[in-house]
Design a protein around this motif. Structure first.
Motif, PDB file in Angstrom:
ATOM      1  N   PHE A 141       8.432  -0.208  35.828  1.00  0.00           N
ATOM      2  CA  PHE A 141       7.011  -0.215  35.499  1.00  0.00           C
ATOM      3  C   PHE A 141       6.682  -1.347  34.533  1.00  0.00           C
ATOM      4  O   PHE A 141       5.632  -1.969  34.626  1.00  0.00           O
ATOM      5  CB  PHE A 141       6.589   1.128  34.884  1.00  0.00           C
ATOM      6  N   TRP A 142       7.595  -1.637  33.597  1.00  0.00           N
ATOM      7  CA  TRP A 142       7.352  -2.687  32.610  1.00  0.00           C
ATOM      8  C   TRP A 142       7.270  -4.053  33.286  1.00  0.00           C
ATOM      9  O   TRP A 142       6.357  -4.827  33.016  1.00  0.00           O
ATOM     10  CB  TRP A 142       8.446  -2.673  31.541  1.00  0.00           C
ATOM     11  N   VAL A 143       8.202  -4.340  34.178  1.00  0.00           N
ATOM     12  CA  VAL A 143       8.208  -5.639  34.867  1.00  0.00           C
ATOM     13  C   VAL A 143       6.988  -5.762  35.772  1.00  0.00           C
ATOM     14  O   VAL A 143       6.337  -6.813  35.809  1.00  0.00           O
ATOM     15  CB  VAL A 143       9.515  -5.820  35.668  1.00  0.00           C
ATOM     16  N   MET A 144       6.652  -4.690  36.484  1.00  0.00           N
ATOM     17  CA  MET A 144       5.469  -4.713  37.332  1.00  0.00           C
ATOM     18  C   MET A 144       4.215  -4.960  36.489  1.00  0.00           C
ATOM     19  O   MET A 144       3.341  -5.746  36.855  1.00  0.00           O
ATOM     20  CB  MET A 144       5.336  -3.388  38.088  1.00  0.00           C
ATOM     21  N   SER A 145       4.142  -4.327  35.331  1.00  0.00           N
ATOM     22  CA  SER A 145       2.995  -4.501  34.439  1.00  0.00           C
ATOM     23  C   SER A 145       2.945  -5.908  33.875  1.00  0.00           C
ATOM     24  O   SER A 145       1.861  -6.454  33.650  1.00  0.00           O
ATOM     25  CB  SER A 145       3.057  -3.486  33.302  1.00  0.00           C
ATOM     26  N   ALA A 146       4.103  -6.516  33.626  1.00  0.00           N
ATOM     27  CA  ALA A 146       4.134  -7.883  33.102  1.00  0.00           C
ATOM     28  C   ALA A 146       3.480  -8.843  34.085  1.00  0.00           C
ATOM     29  O   ALA A 146       2.679  -9.696  33.693  1.00  0.00           O
ATOM     30  CB  ALA A 146       5.565  -8.308  32.812  1.00  0.00           C
ATOM     31  N   GLU A 171       1.412 -17.178  24.360  1.00  0.00           N
ATOM     32  CA  GLU A 171       1.662 -16.188  23.322  1.00  0.00           C
ATOM     33  C   GLU A 171       2.477 -15.027  23.884  1.00  0.00           C
ATOM     34  O   GLU A 171       1.921 -14.004  24.301  1.00  0.00           O
ATOM     35  CB  GLU A 171       0.332 -15.694  22.755  1.00  0.00           C
ATOM     36  N   PRO A 172       3.807 -15.161  23.888  1.00  0.00           N
ATOM     37  CA  PRO A 172       4.632 -14.123  24.513  1.00  0.00           C
ATOM     38  C   PRO A 172       4.555 -12.777  23.812  1.00  0.00           C
ATOM     39  O   PRO A 172       4.659 -11.739  24.456  1.00  0.00           O
ATOM     40  CB  PRO A 172       6.044 -14.700  24.462  1.00  0.00           C
ATOM     41  N   ARG A 173       4.374 -12.767  22.483  1.00  0.00           N
ATOM     42  CA  ARG A 173       4.287 -11.475  21.780  1.00  0.00           C
ATOM     43  C   ARG A 173       3.073 -10.677  22.225  1.00  0.00           C
ATOM     44  O   ARG A 173       3.138  -9.464  22.388  1.00  0.00           O
ATOM     45  CB  ARG A 173       4.259 -11.692  20.274  1.00  0.00           C
ATOM     46  N   LYS A 174       1.959 -11.365  22.420  1.00  0.00           N
ATOM     47  CA  LYS A 174       0.751 -10.691  22.888  1.00  0.00           C
ATOM     48  C   LYS A 174       0.951 -10.143  24.302  1.00  0.00           C
ATOM     49  O   LYS A 174       0.540  -9.021  24.612  1.00  0.00           O
ATOM     50  CB  LYS A 174      -0.435 -11.653  22.870  1.00  0.00           C
ATOM     51  N   ILE A 175       1.624 -10.908  25.139  1.00  0.00           N
ATOM     52  CA  ILE A 175       1.892 -10.468  26.513  1.00  0.00           C
ATOM     53  C   ILE A 175       2.817  -9.255  26.507  1.00  0.00           C
ATOM     54  O   ILE A 175       2.603  -8.295  27.251  1.00  0.00           O
ATOM     55  CB  ILE A 175       2.475 -11.623  27.338  1.00  0.00           C
ATOM     56  N   VAL A 176       3.828  -9.269  25.650  1.00  0.00           N
ATOM     57  CA  VAL A 176       4.764  -8.139  25.568  1.00  0.00           C
ATOM     58  C   VAL A 176       4.043  -6.883  25.091  1.00  0.00           C
ATOM     59  O   VAL A 176       4.254  -5.786  25.628  1.00  0.00           O
ATOM     60  CB  VAL A 176       5.960  -8.486  24.655  1.00  0.00           C
ATOM     61  N   ARG A 177       3.171  -7.019  24.096  1.00  0.00           N
ATOM     62  CA  ARG A 177       2.419  -5.850  23.612  1.00  0.00           C
ATOM     63  C   ARG A 177       1.513  -5.284  24.699  1.00  0.00           C
ATOM     64  O   ARG A 177       1.483  -4.075  24.936  1.00  0.00           O
ATOM     65  CB  ARG A 177       1.580  -6.226  22.383  1.00  0.00           C
ATOM     66  N   ARG A 178       0.781  -6.150  25.365  1.00  0.00           N
ATOM     67  CA  ARG A 178      -0.114  -5.689  26.434  1.00  0.00           C
ATOM     68  C   ARG A 178       0.680  -5.048  27.572  1.00  0.00           C
ATOM     69  O   ARG A 178       0.281  -4.020  28.115  1.00  0.00           O
ATOM     70  CB  ARG A 178      -0.924  -6.859  26.990  1.00  0.00           C
ATOM     71  N   LEU A 232       0.049 -10.895  32.954  1.00  0.00           N
ATOM     72  CA  LEU A 232       0.190 -12.328  32.682  1.00  0.00           C
ATOM     73  C   LEU A 232      -1.076 -13.168  32.874  1.00  0.00           C
ATOM     74  O   LEU A 232      -1.387 -13.993  32.025  1.00  0.00           O
ATOM     75  CB  LEU A 232       1.323 -12.916  33.522  1.00  0.00           C
ATOM     76  N   PRO A 233      -1.829 -13.019  33.940  1.00  0.00           N
ATOM     77  CA  PRO A 233      -2.975 -13.918  34.116  1.00  0.00           C
ATOM     78  C   PRO A 233      -4.185 -13.623  33.217  1.00  0.00           C
ATOM     79  O   PRO A 233      -5.070 -14.458  33.104  1.00  0.00           O
ATOM     80  CB  PRO A 233      -3.366 -13.742  35.580  1.00  0.00           C
ATOM     81  N   PHE A 234      -4.226 -12.476  32.571  1.00  0.00           N
ATOM     82  CA  PHE A 234      -5.401 -12.128  31.778  1.00  0.00           C
ATOM     83  C   PHE A 234      -5.362 -12.783  30.401  1.00  0.00           C
ATOM     84  O   PHE A 234      -4.346 -12.758  29.718  1.00  0.00           O
ATOM     85  CB  PHE A 234      -5.525 -10.608  31.628  1.00  0.00           C
ATOM     86  N   GLY A 235      -6.480 -13.367  30.004  1.00  0.00           N
ATOM     87  CA  GLY A 235      -6.596 -13.976  28.688  1.00  0.00           C
ATOM     88  C   GLY A 235      -6.013 -15.375  28.589  1.00  0.00           C
ATOM     89  O   GLY A 235      -5.929 -15.931  27.502  1.00  0.00           O
TER      90      GLY A 235
END
Length: 91
Positions: A13-18, A49-56, A22-25
């Motif tokens: 689920f985490w990889v699918m969500s990544a 900004e990878p930290r923001k992507i990881v949090r989202r 990714l394209p948002f923002g």
């Protein structure tokens, strides 16, 4: 559901969500009005900004996995509900 199943299914689920997040923002150099470096792709982000992507991604995957687990426990949607081949064949 066993805890080992959760450990295996949640990263899916985490990889699918990544890939979903990714394209948002993302703003390109053209959208931000910043000059591009020669040879740079047109779609390259101004700031990655990878930290923001990881949090989202973590938030979205927790929500999706929570819905999956709730469906598993409560049986809202089962394989009989999504078996359209059997319904079409009259089985």
């Amino acid at each position: 559901m066993q805890w080992t199943s959760i450990i295996v299914i949640y990263p899916l689920f985490w990889v699918m969500s990544a890939f979903f997040v990714l394209p948002f923002g993302v703003r390109t150099h053209d959208e931000a009005g910043v000059a591009k470096i020669p040879g740079q792709a047109d779609s390259a982000p101004v700031r990655f900004e990878p930290r923001k992507i990881v949090r989202r991604t973590t938030v979205v995957s927790l929500i999706l996995f929570g819905l999956y687990y709730a469906n598993y426990v409560n049986g809202w949607i089962t394989t009989d509900d999504i078996n359209i081949v059997g319904k079409l064949a009259g089985v």
